[in-house]
Design a protein around this motif. Structure first.
Motif, PDB file in Angstrom:
ATOM      1  N   ALA A 134       2.388  16.493 -24.973  1.00 53.62           N
ATOM      2  CA  ALA A 134       2.730  17.061 -23.672  1.00 53.62           C
ATOM      3  C   ALA A 134       1.616  16.682 -22.706  1.00 53.62           C
ATOM      4  N   VAL A 135       1.968  16.084 -21.554  1.00 53.52           N
ATOM      5  CA  VAL A 135       0.939  15.579 -20.646  1.00 53.52           C
ATOM      6  C   VAL A 135       1.210  16.007 -19.212  1.00 53.52           C
ATOM      7  N   SER A 136       0.145  16.364 -18.530  1.00 52.19           N
ATOM      8  CA  SER A 136       0.141  16.524 -17.084  1.00 52.19           C
ATOM      9  C   SER A 136      -1.170  15.911 -16.603  1.00 52.19           C
ATOM     10  N   ASP A 137      -1.375  15.869 -15.301  1.00 49.58           N
ATOM     11  CA  ASP A 137      -2.617  15.279 -14.801  1.00 49.58           C
ATOM     12  C   ASP A 137      -3.837  16.129 -15.127  1.00 49.58           C
ATOM     13  N   GLN A 271       5.325  -1.996  -2.139  1.00 46.74           N
ATOM     14  CA  GLN A 271       4.706  -0.988  -1.296  1.00 46.74           C
ATOM     15  C   GLN A 271       3.480  -0.394  -1.962  1.00 46.74           C
ATOM     16  N   GLU A 272       2.536   0.016  -1.163  1.00 41.48           N
ATOM     17  CA  GLU A 272       1.295   0.604  -1.680  1.00 41.48           C
ATOM     18  C   GLU A 272       1.546   2.054  -2.085  1.00 41.48           C
ATOM     19  N   VAL A 273       1.097   2.415  -3.294  1.00 39.73           N
ATOM     20  CA  VAL A 273       1.270   3.767  -3.821  1.00 39.73           C
ATOM     21  C   VAL A 273      -0.047   4.223  -4.435  1.00 39.73           C
ATOM     22  N   THR A 274      -0.453   5.440  -4.103  1.00 42.27           N
ATOM     23  CA  THR A 274      -1.596   6.087  -4.751  1.00 42.27           C
ATOM     24  C   THR A 274      -1.048   7.139  -5.697  1.00 42.27           C
ATOM     25  N   TRP A 275      -1.411   7.055  -6.987  1.00 42.29           N
ATOM     26  CA  TRP A 275      -0.800   7.970  -7.947  1.00 42.29           C
ATOM     27  C   TRP A 275      -1.709   9.101  -8.406  1.00 42.29           C
ATOM     28  N   ARG A 276      -3.024   8.935  -8.324  1.00 43.35           N
ATOM     29  CA  ARG A 276      -3.917  10.057  -8.630  1.00 43.35           C
ATOM     30  C   ARG A 276      -5.318   9.726  -8.161  1.00 43.35           C
ATOM     31  N   GLU A 277      -6.159  10.755  -8.204  1.00 45.35           N
ATOM     32  CA  GLU A 277      -7.563  10.594  -7.847  1.00 45.35           C
ATOM     33  C   GLU A 277      -8.341  10.276  -9.112  1.00 45.35           C
ATOM     34  N   ARG A 280     -13.573   7.197  -9.547  1.00 45.36           N
ATOM     35  CA  ARG A 280     -14.185   6.376  -8.502  1.00 45.36           C
ATOM     36  C   ARG A 280     -13.371   6.381  -7.211  1.00 45.36           C
ATOM     37  N   GLY A 281     -12.498   7.365  -7.064  1.00 40.97           N
ATOM     38  CA  GLY A 281     -11.709   7.462  -5.851  1.00 40.97           C
ATOM     39  C   GLY A 281     -10.227   7.325  -6.129  1.00 40.97           C
ATOM     40  N   PRO A 282      -9.415   7.232  -5.077  1.00 42.66           N
ATOM     41  CA  PRO A 282      -7.963   7.140  -5.242  1.00 42.66           C
ATOM     42  C   PRO A 282      -7.567   5.888  -6.031  1.00 42.66           C
ATOM     43  N   MET A 283      -6.594   6.056  -6.929  1.00 42.89           N
ATOM     44  CA  MET A 283      -6.071   4.942  -7.714  1.00 42.89           C
ATOM     45  C   MET A 283      -4.811   4.440  -7.025  1.00 42.89           C
ATOM     46  N   THR A 284      -4.880   3.219  -6.505  1.00 38.11           N
ATOM     47  CA  THR A 284      -3.842   2.674  -5.644  1.00 38.11           C
ATOM     48  C   THR A 284      -3.499   1.256  -6.069  1.00 38.11           C
ATOM     49  N   SER A 285      -2.230   0.916  -5.972  1.00 38.94           N
ATOM     50  CA  SER A 285      -1.785  -0.452  -6.205  1.00 38.94           C
ATOM     51  C   SER A 285      -0.463  -0.650  -5.465  1.00 38.94           C
TER      52      SER A 285
END
Length: 425
Positions: A134-137, A271-277, A280-285
């Motif tokens: 079971a996983v959450s952030d 499109q650019e999406v940030t999925w979590r912090e 080292r900062g926001p994780m974006t791709s």
């Protein structure tokens, strides 16, 4: 945890053990559960029974060896109670399916074989286990385990007898073991909101079809060479000559690999999406989500069988799913891909977050192996391995509860057992 931290937590641990190990009828065995969990949680590089017993003031190596390796207590009700406690506390966004390996010497440890070892990144002598988490952030915890048995163990009566393997246990592919674990959890009235898995599972059309048949939504990794038909492609059948069987509708254009289809859309379509912090900062791709129809012999046969079973005929149309592709900065083409059957209105940002949430399972494996000694077990038996894996899961669950628990106990404290099984959806 050092000895002082373990001692401070002993009252809470006693309540936890009394609940989670309530299915074990003997009081002395429940006491050994408490002792073993303290040994797993205490500081120490090695978590073998001998090493733990030497660090514990009440540690008795012979008693612990007997409790783990020879005792007949059933680990399944213990795992069930852990799952019932942890699922509502974690509030999972998904359940993650994966497998983990344990390098081994010799050939007599249950399930050991020369096979791919993820821990070493190559073929090596090891055991492999499939797990569901079971996983959450913010938290995660293993809910169920299956030990993988290579084909060579199926007919090896000598090793099966010496390791005490049940007669009805044989070789099953890892994806089938994952489904077995999910089915057992469903029998405990625990249902995943969505299943996530890497390409080792997602590439398998039978695994995806089995999840769909169980009405379990998924976001699973695939390789770039998986072939699909574009969403708007239509099957067609040649004109019937009037003799023989009518021709079956087929897609007349060849399927294309997802890597090529995603690249053809062009980087500007992503499109650019940030999925979590991250640390080292926001994780974006950059991501692209498009509808496709998985192709190939096996997906076609599965689609045809399902359609005939439900409608009595098949019109040749392959089921549609969503392809998620990632084109990371610095790359000259898309490099990562997923398939999902989540509803049409699921935002791309939600798809990305679920596709990426598997980072939690790697966090679990690190804590289970390096912190709690999952891979330190030195026994060889079937019962011993399952007892140890269950005890390590219990230690991990207890630590997870302490991290999630409020400062003060309340009537709804995790140590208070509900009269009915917990449910999630």
């Amino acid at each position: 945890m050092d000895a002082h931290e373990v001692n401070r937590a002993r009252a809470k641990l006693a309540l936890f053990v009394a609940d989670v190990f309530a299915s074990i009828p003997r009081k002395d065995q429940r006491a050994k559960s408490d002792c073993y969990l303290r040994g797993l949680m205490m500081d120490g590089r090695r978590k073998s029974i001998q090493a733990m017993a030497s660090r514990l003031p009440d540690g008795n190596e012979q008693n612990l060896q007997q409790f783990v390796n020879q005792s007949t207590w059933d680990p399944v009700p213990v795992r069930r109670r852990i799952a019932e406690r942890l699922v509502p506390q974690i509030g999972p966004d998904a359940w993650a399916v994966d497998d983990v390996s344990f390098p081994k010497d010799g050939r007599m440890s249950v399930g050991v074989a020369h096979q791919y070892c993820g821990a070493l990144g190559k073929q090596a002598n090891c055991q492999v286990a499939v797990s569901v988490h079971a996983v959450s952030d913010r938290a995660s915890c293993p809910l169920n385990w299956r030990l993988f048995l290579p084909k060579e163990w199926a007919e090896d009566t000598t090793r099966r007898r010496r390791t005490g393997m049940p007669q009805d246990v044989g070789h099953r592919e890892k994806w089938r073991l994952a489904l077995d674990a999910l089915d057992e959890l469903a029998g405990w009235q625990l249902v995943p909101p969505v299943v996530v898995a890497d390409a080792g599972y997602g590439q398998n059309a039978d695994f995806r079809a089995a999840l769909a048949e169980r009405e379990i939504p998924y976001v699973v990794g695939i390789r770039g060479d998986l072939t699909v038909q574009p969403h708007d492609a239509q099957p067609a059948a040649p004109a019937f000559s009037g003799t023989g069987r009518p021709p079956v509708p087929r897609y007349r254009q060849p399927p294309v690999p997802v890597a090529g289809l995603a690249a053809a859309a062009g980087r500007e379509a992503f499109q650019e999406v940030t999925w979590r912090e991250g640390s080292r900062g926001p994780m974006t791709s950059r991501f692209l989500a498009i509808w496709v129809r998985p192709a190939g012999v096996r997906p076609r046969r599965l689609a045809q069988a399902a359609a005939v079973a439900e409608h009595g005929r098949w019109d040749g149309v392959l089921p549609q799913v969503r392809l998620l592709a990632e084109w990371a900065d610095g790359e000259d083409k898309p490099t990562r891909f997923w398939l999902s059957d989540l509803p049409d209105d699921t935002p791309v940002a939600d798809l990305v977050r679920l596709a990426k949430i598997r980072w939690r399972i790697e966090h679990d494996y690190r804590e289970l192996k390096h912190g709690l000694g999952l891979d330190h077990f030195e026994g060889r038996s079937w019962n011993g391995w399952h007892h140890h894996a269950t005890l390590v899961t219990a230690a991990h669950a207890f630590l997870t509860e302490q991290r999630l628990a409020p400062k003060a106990d309340t009537p709804d404290s995790p140590s208070t057992r509900s009269s009915t099984p917990s449910r999630t959806c």
